[in-house]
Design a protein around this motif. Sequence first.
Motif, PDB file in Angstrom:
ATOM      1  N   LYS B 228      40.730 -14.663-113.359  1.00 17.82           N
ATOM      2  CA  LYS B 228      39.504 -13.903-113.108  1.00 17.82           C
ATOM      3  C   LYS B 228      38.941 -14.257-111.739  1.00 17.82           C
ATOM      4  O   LYS B 228      38.427 -13.425-111.023  1.00 17.82           O
ATOM      5  N   LYS B 229      39.033 -15.563-111.410  1.00 17.95           N
ATOM      6  CA  LYS B 229      38.420 -16.044-110.169  1.00 17.95           C
ATOM      7  C   LYS B 229      39.312 -15.825-108.967  1.00 17.95           C
ATOM      8  O   LYS B 229      38.852 -15.585-107.867  1.00 17.95           O
ATOM      9  N   LYS B 230      40.631 -15.960-109.193  1.00 16.10           N
ATOM     10  CA  LYS B 230      41.554 -15.855-108.066  1.00 16.10           C
ATOM     11  C   LYS B 230      42.894 -15.364-108.604  1.00 16.10           C
ATOM     12  O   LYS B 230      43.431 -15.939-109.548  1.00 16.10           O
ATOM     13  N   SER B 231      43.429 -14.338-107.995  1.00 17.75           N
ATOM     14  CA  SER B 231      44.601 -13.681-108.562  1.00 17.75           C
ATOM     15  C   SER B 231      45.900 -14.396-108.192  1.00 17.75           C
ATOM     16  O   SER B 231      45.954 -15.199-107.255  1.00 17.75           O
ATOM     17  N   ALA B 232      46.936 -14.072-108.932  1.00 16.77           N
ATOM     18  CA  ALA B 232      48.251 -14.689-108.732  1.00 16.77           C
ATOM     19  C   ALA B 232      48.756 -14.508-107.299  1.00 16.77           C
ATOM     20  O   ALA B 232      49.262 -15.444-106.685  1.00 16.77           O
ATOM     21  N   ILE B 233      48.596 -13.322-106.767  1.00 17.30           N
ATOM     22  CA  ILE B 233      49.146 -13.048-105.433  1.00 17.30           C
ATOM     23  C   ILE B 233      48.480 -13.918-104.369  1.00 17.30           C
ATOM     24  O   ILE B 233      49.119 -14.362-103.415  1.00 17.30           O
ATOM     25  N   ARG B 234      47.179 -14.206-104.550  1.00 19.40           N
ATOM     26  CA  ARG B 234      46.497 -15.060-103.557  1.00 19.40           C
ATOM     27  C   ARG B 234      47.034 -16.480-103.595  1.00 19.40           C
ATOM     28  O   ARG B 234      47.274 -17.087-102.551  1.00 19.40           O
ATOM     29  N   PHE B 235      47.222 -17.014-104.799  1.00 16.83           N
ATOM     30  CA  PHE B 235      47.811 -18.345-104.914  1.00 16.83           C
ATOM     31  C   PHE B 235      49.193 -18.374-104.261  1.00 16.83           C
ATOM     32  O   PHE B 235      49.532 -19.296-103.528  1.00 16.83           O
ATOM     33  N   LEU B 236      49.979 -17.328-104.528  1.00 12.10           N
ATOM     34  CA  LEU B 236      51.351 -17.316-104.021  1.00 12.10           C
ATOM     35  C   LEU B 236      51.387 -17.198-102.498  1.00 12.10           C
ATOM     36  O   LEU B 236      52.129 -17.923-101.822  1.00 12.10           O
ATOM     37  N   GLU B 237      50.580 -16.301-101.967  1.00  9.08           N
ATOM     38  CA  GLU B 237      50.583 -16.126-100.504  1.00  9.08           C
ATOM     39  C   GLU B 237      50.172 -17.414 -99.789  1.00  9.08           C
ATOM     40  O   GLU B 237      50.760 -17.781 -98.771  1.00  9.08           O
ATOM     41  N   GLU B 238      49.182 -18.116-100.365  1.00  5.64           N
ATOM     42  CA  GLU B 238      48.757 -19.376 -99.756  1.00  5.64           C
ATOM     43  C   GLU B 238      49.885 -20.401 -99.755  1.00  5.64           C
ATOM     44  O   GLU B 238      50.116 -21.094 -98.769  1.00  5.64           O
ATOM     45  N   PHE B 239      50.589 -20.483-100.869  1.00  6.13           N
ATOM     46  CA  PHE B 239      51.652 -21.477-100.982  1.00  6.13           C
ATOM     47  C   PHE B 239      52.798 -21.160-100.020  1.00  6.13           C
ATOM     48  O   PHE B 239      53.290 -22.038 -99.305  1.00  6.13           O
ATOM     49  N   VAL B 240      53.208 -19.918-100.006  1.00  5.33           N
ATOM     50  CA  VAL B 240      54.341 -19.532 -99.153  1.00  5.33           C
ATOM     51  C   VAL B 240      53.976 -19.705 -97.680  1.00  5.33           C
ATOM     52  O   VAL B 240      54.778 -20.197 -96.876  1.00  5.33           O
ATOM     53  N   GLU B 241      52.752 -19.335 -97.340  1.00  7.23           N
ATOM     54  CA  GLU B 241      52.281 -19.500 -95.958  1.00  7.23           C
ATOM     55  C   GLU B 241      52.353 -20.971 -95.527  1.00  7.23           C
ATOM     56  O   GLU B 241      52.731 -21.294 -94.401  1.00  7.23           O
ATOM     57  N   ARG B 242      51.993 -21.850 -96.456  1.00  4.10           N
ATOM     58  CA  ARG B 242      51.948 -23.273 -96.154  1.00  4.10           C
ATOM     59  C   ARG B 242      53.349 -23.879 -96.129  1.00  4.10           C
ATOM     60  O   ARG B 242      53.702 -24.637 -95.241  1.00  4.10           O
ATOM     61  N   LYS B 243      54.142 -23.512 -97.117  1.00  6.58           N
ATOM     62  CA  LYS B 243      55.430 -24.191 -97.331  1.00  6.58           C
ATOM     63  C   LYS B 243      56.579 -23.505 -96.577  1.00  6.58           C
ATOM     64  O   LYS B 243      57.497 -24.167 -96.119  1.00  6.58           O
ATOM     65  N   PHE B 244      56.548 -22.190 -96.503  1.00  8.06           N
ATOM     66  CA  PHE B 244      57.640 -21.439 -95.865  1.00  8.06           C
ATOM     67  C   PHE B 244      57.075 -20.427 -94.863  1.00  8.06           C
ATOM     68  O   PHE B 244      57.249 -19.213 -95.030  1.00  8.06           O
ATOM     69  N   PRO B 245      56.400 -20.906 -93.815  1.00  5.16           N
ATOM     70  CA  PRO B 245      55.704 -19.961 -92.922  1.00  5.16           C
ATOM     71  C   PRO B 245      56.632 -18.961 -92.231  1.00  5.16           C
ATOM     72  O   PRO B 245      56.188 -17.878 -91.864  1.00  5.16           O
ATOM     73  N   ASN B 246      57.899 -19.315 -92.091  1.00  2.00           N
ATOM     74  CA  ASN B 246      58.795 -18.417 -91.349  1.00  2.00           C
ATOM     75  C   ASN B 246      59.772 -17.646 -92.233  1.00  2.00           C
ATOM     76  O   ASN B 246      60.730 -17.050 -91.740  1.00  2.00           O
ATOM     77  N   ALA B 247      59.513 -17.662 -93.532  1.00  2.00           N
ATOM     78  CA  ALA B 247      60.461 -17.023 -94.444  1.00  2.00           C
ATOM     79  C   ALA B 247      60.446 -15.505 -94.306  1.00  2.00           C
ATOM     80  O   ALA B 247      59.410 -14.906 -94.026  1.00  2.00           O
ATOM     81  N   ALA B 248      61.607 -14.913 -94.518  1.00  2.00           N
ATOM     82  CA  ALA B 248      61.684 -13.462 -94.631  1.00  2.00           C
ATOM     83  C   ALA B 248      61.502 -13.116 -96.101  1.00  2.00           C
ATOM     84  O   ALA B 248      62.118 -13.735 -96.964  1.00  2.00           O
ATOM     85  N   VAL B 249      60.628 -12.161 -96.376  1.00  2.00           N
ATOM     86  CA  VAL B 249      60.377 -11.793 -97.774  1.00  2.00           C
ATOM     87  C   VAL B 249      61.228 -10.578 -98.135  1.00  2.00           C
ATOM     88  O   VAL B 249      61.041  -9.493 -97.613  1.00  2.00           O
ATOM     89  N   LEU B 250      62.198 -10.799 -99.032  1.00  2.00           N
ATOM     90  CA  LEU B 250      63.117  -9.716 -99.401  1.00  2.00           C
ATOM     91  C   LEU B 250      62.563  -8.837-100.506  1.00  2.00           C
ATOM     92  O   LEU B 250      62.827  -7.635-100.539  1.00  2.00           O
ATOM     93  N   THR B 251      61.861  -9.448-101.427  1.00  2.00           N
ATOM     94  CA  THR B 251      61.157  -8.672-102.461  1.00  2.00           C
ATOM     95  C   THR B 251      59.859  -9.363-102.789  1.00  2.00           C
ATOM     96  O   THR B 251      59.699 -10.561-102.603  1.00  2.00           O
ATOM     97  N   HIS B 252      58.999  -8.591-103.350  1.00  2.00           N
ATOM     98  CA  HIS B 252      57.629  -8.983-103.613  1.00  2.00           C
ATOM     99  C   HIS B 252      57.326  -8.306-104.938  1.00  2.00           C
ATOM    100  O   HIS B 252      57.408  -7.091-105.011  1.00  2.00           O
ATOM    101  N   ILE B 253      57.057  -9.073-105.985  1.00  2.00           N
ATOM    102  CA  ILE B 253      56.938  -8.388-107.264  1.00  2.00           C
ATOM    103  C   ILE B 253      55.843  -8.985-108.139  1.00  2.00           C
ATOM    104  O   ILE B 253      55.530 -10.169-108.024  1.00  2.00           O
ATOM    105  N   ALA B 254      55.258  -8.156-108.974  1.00  2.00           N
ATOM    106  CA  ALA B 254      54.228  -8.595-109.918  1.00  2.00           C
ATOM    107  C   ALA B 254      54.823  -8.618-111.314  1.00  2.00           C
ATOM    108  O   ALA B 254      55.885  -8.036-111.555  1.00  2.00           O
TER     109      ALA B 254
END
Lengths: 84, 389
Positions: B228-254
């Motif tokens: 309710k407070k923070k959605s799954a995609i926000r958590f994921l984007e933050e983590f990937v940005e921090r851990k894999f800043p240069n990754a190519a994203v091949l798929t993105h799925i809910a």
Amino acid sequence: MPKTGPLMIHIVPGKCDYCGCCVGVCPEDAIELMESKISIIEDRCTNCRKCVWACPWEVIEFHREGVGTLPSTITALNTAGTTL
Amino acid sequence: VIKESYDVIVVGAGPAGSTAARYAAAGGASVLMLEKDRDVGYPVRCGEAVSHEGVVQFIEPDPKWIASTVTKFRLVSPSGKEVVPRLDGVGYVLERRIFDYELAKIAATEGAEVVTKAYVFDLILENGKARGVKALIKDEHVEIRAKLVIGADGVETRVGKWAGIDTTCHIRDMESCAQMTIAGVEVEEDTLDFYFGDAVSPGGYLWIFPKGKNTANVGLGVSVELAKKKSAIRFLEEFVERKFPNAAVLTHIAGGVPCAKTCETIVKNNVMLVGDAAHQVNPVSGGGIVSGMIGGMIAGQVAAEAVRLKNLDHAAEYQKRWHKRLGWRHEVFYNIKEAIADFSDETLDSIADHALKLPEKKRTLGGIFRTALWNKPSLLIDVAKVFIS
């Protein structure tokens, strides 16, 4: 618990991934989900907001004043005057 | 050409649906399986990890649907302490788009008919009992009759509801999930990574599952109550940005995973539910591929028996057999999940500390679990139930 006011749930057109998480938590069977089409069944929806919270992508919005004339489908990209 | 009637109609062609169709057809029933999407196996809404011993019950492992073979788990606590428990046996990270296809082919080989782009929007109901389905196939409304309808329609299930079965997942139990398949990153090809903690994924966990060289599924689930407070995609984007800043994203799925006990009713009015539709998911891990296939197998077998016996009430046997095979275990796992959900980040860190002090030989999932018991002794009662009987 029937809804008293207007429909307040809005699925932003074009942003949905059609994953079905919202349908899984909907207690009213008020969401129709096809391969790449989704809609709220207005006369069943009670505005309970569970779908809003469930959406992993923040695609479903709650509008207290009612969804009114918010667009529910995407309009064509090649609008009048443009020929492809 | 679709016939007017079948013994069994299966709605949904995921692993549970295809396995149900396979065993129903093998048992002599005429079977039609309907899939709403254009393709079986796509899009993939799954982290794609399974155990060898789970999957081998149904299909011989084949390199064409195995992206990685894994032999290690790495558990990362909220403060970043890493524990790598010893594992017995191996696991696989699948290529679901090929795996699901193979399962549907096996069903077809047993005689099941398969139609894709076939959207079931209602049941044919007579005196409250299902007598078939109403579907939209190639923009045409069709009614197809069946003695039994197997709902394998996933987390978004509606088939059961139309037959009077309550399949709504409580928001506390629904995991709202997001996943990216990323490439050009350094991952250990033999290791499944799990990250825990409120900052990463409250009420769930984050996974990094290798998909061959330099590629991985990175995803997470958040309990809807907390999302309710923070959605799954926000958590994921933050983590990937921090851990894999240069990754190519091949798929993105809910996606959504019902981490609940199996629905109280999974057979009613000639409808049987399997897989995510029945909440046949391990509530602790969120894994549902193999358990869904086990549900599908039992449902398919029982459906064929019911048809042979000319006694549709025999379908009720499915619920009993499921409960005996896995349902009761999932109830225990659910209680464990409830207990673990109360663990604070500090508790998780202290469990990691304890686990790291264990000699390497004892650093198994069981060993780590025993240290968790120190923090929550009541877990012991639930665990005991798993091993007794």
